[in-house]
Motif scaffolding. Structure first.
Motif, PDB file in Angstrom:
ATOM      1  N   GLU A  67       0.840  -1.365  -0.022  1.00 40.62           N
ATOM      2  CA  GLU A  67       0.178   0.054   0.078  1.00 40.62           C
ATOM      3  C   GLU A  67       0.913   1.109   0.247  1.00 40.62           C
ATOM      4  O   GLU A  67       1.690   1.405   0.817  1.00 40.62           O
ATOM      5  N   LEU A  68       0.661   2.148  -0.950  1.00 45.74           N
ATOM      6  CA  LEU A  68       1.225   3.481  -1.066  1.00 45.74           C
ATOM      7  C   LEU A  68       0.722   4.529  -0.186  1.00 45.74           C
ATOM      8  O   LEU A  68      -0.364   4.793  -0.314  1.00 45.74           O
ATOM      9  N   ILE A  69       1.349   4.552   0.936  1.00 48.99           N
ATOM     10  CA  ILE A  69       0.699   5.377   1.932  1.00 48.99           C
ATOM     11  C   ILE A  69       0.863   6.887   1.916  1.00 48.99           C
ATOM     12  O   ILE A  69      -0.191   7.502   1.894  1.00 48.99           O
ATOM     13  N   LYS A  70       2.192   7.375   1.122  1.00 50.11           N
ATOM     14  CA  LYS A  70       2.010   8.868   0.989  1.00 50.11           C
ATOM     15  C   LYS A  70       3.264   8.915  -0.070  1.00 50.11           C
ATOM     16  O   LYS A  70       4.409   8.238   0.114  1.00 50.11           O
ATOM     17  N   TYR A  71       3.041   9.821  -1.163  1.00 47.72           N
ATOM     18  CA  TYR A  71       4.036   9.971  -1.987  1.00 47.72           C
ATOM     19  C   TYR A  71       4.234  11.742  -2.151  1.00 47.72           C
ATOM     20  O   TYR A  71       3.139  12.330  -2.242  1.00 47.72           O
ATOM     21  N   ASP A  72       5.445  12.166  -2.336  1.00 49.79           N
ATOM     22  CA  ASP A  72       5.567  13.523  -2.787  1.00 49.79           C
ATOM     23  C   ASP A  72       6.903  13.559  -3.363  1.00 49.79           C
ATOM     24  O   ASP A  72       7.995  12.949  -3.168  1.00 49.79           O
ATOM     25  N   GLU A  73       7.129  15.000  -3.960  1.00 52.44           N
ATOM     26  CA  GLU A  73       8.538  15.454  -4.296  1.00 52.44           C
ATOM     27  C   GLU A  73       8.857  16.448  -3.591  1.00 52.44           C
ATOM     28  O   GLU A  73       8.431  17.320  -3.208  1.00 52.44           O
ATOM     29  N   MET A  74      10.081  16.274  -2.988  1.00 48.41           N
ATOM     30  CA  MET A  74      10.836  17.125  -2.429  1.00 48.41           C
ATOM     31  C   MET A  74      11.716  17.743  -3.175  1.00 48.41           C
ATOM     32  O   MET A  74      12.611  17.336  -4.207  1.00 48.41           O
ATOM     33  N   THR A 458      -4.571   7.856  -5.030  1.00 47.90           N
ATOM     34  CA  THR A 458      -5.296   9.048  -5.620  1.00 47.90           C
ATOM     35  C   THR A 458      -4.884  10.359  -5.130  1.00 47.90           C
ATOM     36  O   THR A 458      -5.363  11.227  -5.543  1.00 47.90           O
ATOM     37  N   SER A 459      -4.024  10.576  -4.213  1.00 46.61           N
ATOM     38  CA  SER A 459      -3.686  11.759  -3.521  1.00 46.61           C
ATOM     39  C   SER A 459      -2.614  12.458  -4.207  1.00 46.61           C
ATOM     40  O   SER A 459      -1.657  13.006  -3.736  1.00 46.61           O
ATOM     41  N   TRP A 460      -2.183  12.139  -5.456  1.00 43.58           N
ATOM     42  CA  TRP A 460      -1.148  12.596  -6.355  1.00 43.58           C
ATOM     43  C   TRP A 460      -1.819  13.151  -7.680  1.00 43.58           C
ATOM     44  O   TRP A 460      -2.835  12.606  -8.239  1.00 43.58           O
ATOM     45  N   LYS A 461      -1.234  14.035  -8.531  1.00 39.95           N
ATOM     46  CA  LYS A 461      -1.681  14.458  -9.656  1.00 39.95           C
ATOM     47  C   LYS A 461      -1.624  13.473 -10.513  1.00 39.95           C
ATOM     48  O   LYS A 461      -0.440  12.949 -10.911  1.00 39.95           O
TER      49      LYS A 461
END
Length: 467
Positions: A67-74, A458-461
């Motif tokens: 499960e991908l919990i959170k993704y972001d780009e720093m 779904t929490s990403w563009k």
């Protein structure tokens, strides 16, 4: 479990692995249950991808749930980005600067991990592992006579571990070279696990700084045990360099292909480049990077275009066509060598920044009229997150001492159970105790060949749908 099982919710009819939303089920004692932060900075240094992934596996023989919990780009700090890119372009440095750079890049990744956790209210001590690809400085994957195959990825793992307190795994490319392979591409394990299908031939096509592909045969013809992959050649590297050139560094990429769509392709330059470039015509297996398709080579193309009377838009159109046409060239030239018919490819799943460029996508659709072009997002994993997720899984496999999938066209098919360098964190003994308990009674752990994505992220563009 097989790829065709869809009644229990583990894999729907289209072959993409999502669960029925019932969670991981009963967690038996000795089951694998880890949270891993995967981190990646690509050749263009346009950001640090951070993906926090939870992995659960009931037994070593069961399907791996993720499960991908959170993704972001720093962001990559300018204080280190500019010196690194300048050094790579000029290829001049000293042992002192390289030594310091290794620590500085480690600090950069450590800071990114902390910033990611603070931004998303994640407690660092709830993360079991960090898998950091590091920053590729040089990849000598195909040495000439007198050279030694090597990989130089900096970003000291002990620094990351000391800053975060989390056990950190790094240097995946060198670990692959140690068992006789080229050290790239390193994403076949996730491409295959996400995309294998009972009856369809699929390709995962990544267009980052460098473009790479992975062909996943249908399960009926070998599936994940019969994959082939290689680096195609230039991806966004030349395009980004041209944008920096024409905007004095104010624009670093051609957003939505706006510049390339305004120009006219100089086909003569495209054909000459692809006909004469040594790498593009080399038979796989093959890997490459900035050392072959860097800013200096990109500048030569710009000068050729300008000398031919191209304006800035024509130049972008021409350079973009080189990337797109070379991908098709790789398919048509080399797929048949592995018994793969281009006409049999049902779907191409796109990922990487170049997959957001309509100029490239439209060309691929034109050249592959009978193939469905799709976004990797349809698997439930955002296209942008794939490589960070891949390094999260590779960190877990390193801790387990479990070999990952190996494409059949690799230089060596030897299973690799040493897939990274480990810098222990504060909970090292706890993590090792749990992983040893998971594999209790097994002399070696079986390679994962089935993965279930618990729910789409779904929490990403999302990448655009390709009609």
């Amino acid at each position: 479990m097989t790829a065709s099982q869809s009644q229990n919710g583990s894999r729907p009819a289209n072959g993409l692995s999502h669960s029925n939303g019932n969670g991981y089920g009963h967690r038996g004692s000795g089951a694998l249950d880890l949270k891993v932060l995967g981190m990646n900075s690509g050749t263009a240094m346009d950001g640090i991808d951070c993906a926090l992934v939870r992995y659960y596996q009931e037994t070593p023989d069961a399907a791996l749930h993720m499960e991908l919990i959170k993704y972001d780009e720093m962001p990559v700090p300018q204080w280190i980005k500019k010196p690194v890119l300048t050094m790579l372009r000029e290829t001049k440095t000293t042992p002192s600067k390289m030594s310091q750079l290794n620590v500085q890049l480690g600090q950069m990744f450590g800071d990114a991990a902390k910033e990611f956790c603070e931004k998303h209210d994640i407690l660092m001590d709830t993360i079991d592992l960090i898998g950091s690809h590091g920053q590729t400085i040089w990849l000598l994957s195909m040495p000439e006579e007198g050279e030694t195959r090597s990989a130089f990825c900096l970003g000291e793992g002990t620094v990351i571990s000391a800053m975060t307190g989390v056990t950190t795994v790094t240097d995946f490319r060198m670990a692959e070279q140690a068992v006789g392979r080229q050290g790239a591409p390193l994403v076949a394990l996730i491409d295959g696990l996400l995309l294998h299908h009972p009856t369809k031939w699929r390709v995962c096509q990544n267009i980052g700084g460098i473009a790479n592909l992975c062909v996943i045969p249908p399960d009926s013809e070998g599936g994940v045990d019969a994959m082939v992959d290689w680096d195609c050649g230039p991806g966004n590297m030349f395009i980004d360099n041209a944008m920096r050139h024409f905007t004095n560094g104010e624009m670093e990429y051609d957003k939505d292909g706006e510049w390339s769509t305004k120009g006219t392709v100089c086909q003569e330059i495209v054909d000459k480049y692809l006909d004469t470039n040594k790498y593009c015509n080399h038979i796989p297996p093959k890997t490459t990077g900035r050392e072959t398709f860097g800013d200096n080579e990109g500048q030569e193309l710009i000068e050729q275009c300008l000398a031919a009377g191209c304006d800035k838009y024509d130049t972008l159109a021409t350079i973009t066509r080189i990337t797109a046409q070379n991908i098709i060239k790789q398919y048509r030239t080399f797929f048949p060598r592995f018994g793969i018919s281009v006409e049999n490819i049902a779907e191409v799943y796109m990922c990487g920044g170049g997959a957001r460029n309509p100029t490239i996508i439209n060309y691929l659709k034109e050249q592959l009229p009978n193939t469905k072009i799709r976004a990797l997002d349809e698997t439930g994993i955002p296209s942008d997150a794939k490589e960070a997720v891949s390094f999260a899984q590779q960190a877990m496999e390193a801790i387990l001492g479990r070999a990952a999938l190996v494409p059949v066209n690799s230089d060596s098919l030897e299973p690799n159970t040493i897939s990274g360098k480990i810098a222990p964190g504060k909970r090292w003994r706890e993590i090792m105790e749990s992983t040893i308990e998971f594999g209790k009674g097994y002399s070696t752990l079986p390679t994962v060949k089935e993965m279930v994505v618990e729910k789409p992220y779904t929490s990403w563009k999302a990448m655009q749908a390709y009609s």
